[in-house]
Design a protein around this motif. Structure first.
Motif, mmCIF file in Angstrom:
data_model
loop_
_atom_site.group_PDB
_atom_site.id
_atom_site.type_symbol
_atom_site.label_atom_id
_atom_site.label_comp_id
_atom_site.label_asym_id
_atom_site.label_seq_id
_atom_site.Cartn_x
_atom_site.Cartn_y
_atom_site.Cartn_z
ATOM 1 N N ALA A 354 0.881 -1.166 0.000
ATOM 2 C CA ALA A 354 0.000 0.000 0.000
ATOM 3 C C ALA A 354 0.919 1.217 0.000
ATOM 4 O O ALA A 354 1.857 1.275 0.811
ATOM 5 N N ILE A 355 0.673 2.145 -0.933
ATOM 6 C CA ILE A 355 1.528 3.315 -1.081
ATOM 7 C C ILE A 355 0.720 4.544 -0.658
ATOM 8 O O ILE A 355 -0.407 4.748 -1.129
ATOM 9 N N TRP A 356 1.306 5.323 0.255
ATOM 10 C CA TRP A 356 0.531 6.366 0.949
ATOM 11 C C TRP A 356 1.065 7.761 0.668
ATOM 12 O O TRP A 356 2.284 7.965 0.594
ATOM 13 N N GLN A 357 0.176 8.705 0.593
ATOM 14 C CA GLN A 357 0.488 10.123 0.405
ATOM 15 C C GLN A 357 0.451 10.790 1.778
ATOM 16 O O GLN A 357 -0.475 11.545 2.089
ATOM 17 N N VAL A 358 1.398 10.438 2.646
ATOM 18 C CA VAL A 358 1.446 11.014 4.000
ATOM 19 C C VAL A 358 2.883 11.394 4.329
ATOM 20 O O VAL A 358 3.826 10.846 3.759
ATOM 21 N N ASP A 359 3.047 12.328 5.264
ATOM 22 C CA ASP A 359 4.396 12.674 5.737
ATOM 23 C C ASP A 359 4.831 11.744 6.860
ATOM 24 O O ASP A 359 5.997 11.416 7.015
ATOM 25 N N ARG A 360 3.831 11.338 7.689
ATOM 26 C CA ARG A 360 4.119 10.431 8.809
ATOM 27 C C ARG A 360 3.125 9.273 8.749
ATOM 28 O O ARG A 360 1.944 9.490 8.465
ATOM 29 N N LEU A 361 3.576 8.067 9.076
ATOM 30 C CA LEU A 361 2.661 6.921 9.064
ATOM 31 C C LEU A 361 1.529 7.101 10.075
ATOM 32 O O LEU A 361 0.437 6.560 9.906
ATOM 33 N N ALA A 362 1.765 7.906 11.126
ATOM 34 C CA ALA A 362 0.715 8.141 12.140
ATOM 35 C C ALA A 362 -0.554 8.702 11.503
ATOM 36 O O ALA A 362 -1.657 8.535 12.028
ATOM 37 N N GLU A 363 -0.394 9.341 10.321
ATOM 38 C CA GLU A 363 -1.584 9.914 9.663
ATOM 39 C C GLU A 363 -2.588 8.835 9.264
ATOM 40 O O GLU A 363 -3.768 9.105 9.138
ATOM 41 N N LEU A 364 -2.109 7.597 9.085
ATOM 42 C CA LEU A 364 -3.052 6.514 8.704
ATOM 43 C C LEU A 364 -4.031 6.234 9.835
ATOM 44 O O LEU A 364 -5.150 5.760 9.611
ATOM 45 N N VAL A 365 -3.595 6.528 11.072
ATOM 46 C CA VAL A 365 -4.420 6.271 12.265
ATOM 47 C C VAL A 365 -5.137 7.553 12.687
ATOM 48 O O VAL A 365 -6.283 7.546 13.097
ATOM 49 N N TYR A 366 -4.443 8.657 12.541
ATOM 50 C CA TYR A 366 -4.922 9.970 13.015
ATOM 51 C C TYR A 366 -6.087 10.506 12.199
ATOM 52 O O TYR A 366 -7.082 10.980 12.745
ATOM 53 N N ARG A 367 -5.998 10.362 10.870
ATOM 54 C CA ARG A 367 -7.005 10.994 10.013
ATOM 55 C C ARG A 367 -8.290 10.169 9.992
ATOM 56 O O ARG A 367 -8.247 8.952 9.902
ATOM 57 N N ILE A 368 -9.436 10.827 10.072
ATOM 58 C CA ILE A 368 -10.747 10.158 9.994
ATOM 59 C C ILE A 368 -11.456 10.666 8.737
ATOM 60 O O ILE A 368 -11.640 11.866 8.562
ATOM 61 N N GLY A 369 -11.805 9.718 7.852
ATOM 62 C CA GLY A 369 -12.508 10.117 6.622
ATOM 63 C C GLY A 369 -11.607 10.832 5.636
ATOM 64 O O GLY A 369 -12.101 11.530 4.741
ATOM 65 N N ASP A 370 -10.302 10.682 5.767
ATOM 66 C CA ASP A 370 -9.350 11.344 4.859
ATOM 67 C C ASP A 370 -8.329 10.290 4.411
ATOM 68 O O ASP A 370 -7.201 10.250 4.894
#
Ligand code: DI6
Ligand code: FE
Length: 384
Positions: A354-370
């Motif tokens: 899975a390739i992600w458009q994030v600066d930090r992996l924490a964003e996968l958990v932090y963001r809701i509906g994004d």
């Protein structure tokens, strides 16, 4: 102690024949690639694994959702023909084609969040033909999408209205399981061990039957009370125990010793407005692997997302970001008996990414509906 994620800041992943042949620092890669894709520094994780879903079913339970908001109890809803039995009615009435077309959109929403492996249970048929039909449709999902599907027989999910209890248990542990095995439809066997489900003794009979068929077991355990299901599951080296809100912390060492994964289902916890969280600290102290899944089902967890339960696992259960990322990759793989095949970026494993458009992996958990998924790779090939 949570193992590290093994992050590689400037990494290269190479695949051949759908398998990883290199994963590590770019400086360490000396190979040549027919297709060289520059991800421009984006984060890459193993493809996400949703290790507990009831994805294949017909109908919905929106009306009873409203009834519950208006104050109706589960007992009243069940007495009015609602609950699992209403989904059983709708699923029995659906053809294979109808079940497939109802399930594919739900699968697509999980794939859009980076899922490359999904577990799908039966349990809304409660009759030989309908249980086999659910599992056949689950298997067929992999013919229509770039995804690995793992199937679980959950005939011991509820009791059909048209059979007495003892007769149904005899049917599940005998002819129904035999029919599922004869067609190669299930990779594991599960049961709902609960006061409103199957007793410990009935669950033990099913586990013995699964063992005769050389099928691994897993268990919906201690969701609403503690009947001792997790202790029984550990004694059977179960792949996983799932829900585990009411599990006795003292048996965590038994789960760790058996290699049984604790699968947390915060979506059901949230939807049912539960207040008793699983004994996370005891699981941590004992070294029990923790996984997180959607429990996508029309009743207790109508959540067609894995990213949202990941946030819930942090917000409601206070898991760390590392625990959650491990919980939908390496540990979820172990909950499916596939720790050797998927769940980490290691040589020899399936190249599911899975390739992600994030600066930090924490964003996968932090963001809701994004949802920040950029793209998916399944078995070494870009997958929509
Ligand atoms: N536990 C649950 O929360 C779901 N099944 C189970 O064993 C409920 C499934 C449903 O309500 O349709
Ligand atoms: Fe479930």
């Amino acid at each position: 102690m949570v193992d590290g994620l093994g992050l590689v800041p400037d990494g290269v992943i190479a695949a051949a024949g759908g398998r990883i042949v290199y994963a590590g620092p770019a400086a360490g890669f000396s190979g040549t690639a027919a297709d060289d894709i520059d991800l421009d520094g984006r984060w890459v994780t193993p493809g996400l694994i949703d290790c507990h879903t009831h994805l294949v079913h017909a109908g919905d339970r929106a009306a009873e959702f409203e009834a519950r908001l208006a104050g109706a109890s589960y007992a009243e809803i069940a007495a009015a023909g609602g609950g699992i039995v209403s989904t059983v009615r709708a699923t029995r009435a659906a053809s294979e084609a109808e079940l497939l077309s109802a399930s594919l959109p739900r699968l697509d929403r999980l794939l859009a969040e980076g899922v490359t492996t999904v577990e799908v249970k039966s349990g809304y048929g409660l009759a030989i033909d309908a249980e086999c039909r659910q599992l056949r449709v689950a298997r067929r999902l992999a013919q229509h999408r770039g995804v690995r599907v793992v199937t679980t027989f959950l005939g011991a999910h509820a009791f059909p209205p048209d059979l007495d209890r003892a007769a149904y248990v005899d049917l599940v542990v005998g002819p129904m399981l035999d029919a599922v095995v004869a067609e190669g439809l299930a990779d594991a066997v599960d049961a709902f061990c609960e006061t409103i489900g199957f007793t410990l003794e009935e669950t033990a009979r099913l586990f013995d039957a699964a063992r005769r068929h050389r099928l691994p077991v897993k268990l919906h355990a201690e969701q609403l009370s503690d009947l001792g299901g997790s202790r029984l599951a550990a004694a059977h080296q179960a792949l996983s125990v799932d829900h585990v809100e009411y599990t006795d912390p003292a048996i965590a060492p038994l789960l760790a010793a058996a290699g049984t994964v604790a699968v947390l289902l915060p979506g059901a916890f949230y939807c049912l407005r539960e207040t008793q969280a699983p004994p996370i600290q005891a699981f941590r102290a004992a070294g029990v692997r923790l996984a997180i899944a959607s429990d996508c089902n029309p009743g207790s967890s109508p959540i067609t997302s894995l990213l949202l339960p990941m946030n819930m696992a942090a917000t409601l259960f206070r898991l760390t970001v590392d625990e959650i990322l491990l919980g939908v990759t390496r540990h979820a793989a172990h909950a499916l008996g596939l720790g050797h095949e998927i769940g980490t970026l290691e040589v020899g494993k399936a190249c599911d990414l899975a390739i992600w458009q994030v600066d930090r992996l924490a964003e996968l958990v932090y963001r809701i509906g994004d949802n920040r998924l950029l793209s998916r790779v399944f078995a070494g090939e870009p997958a929509p």
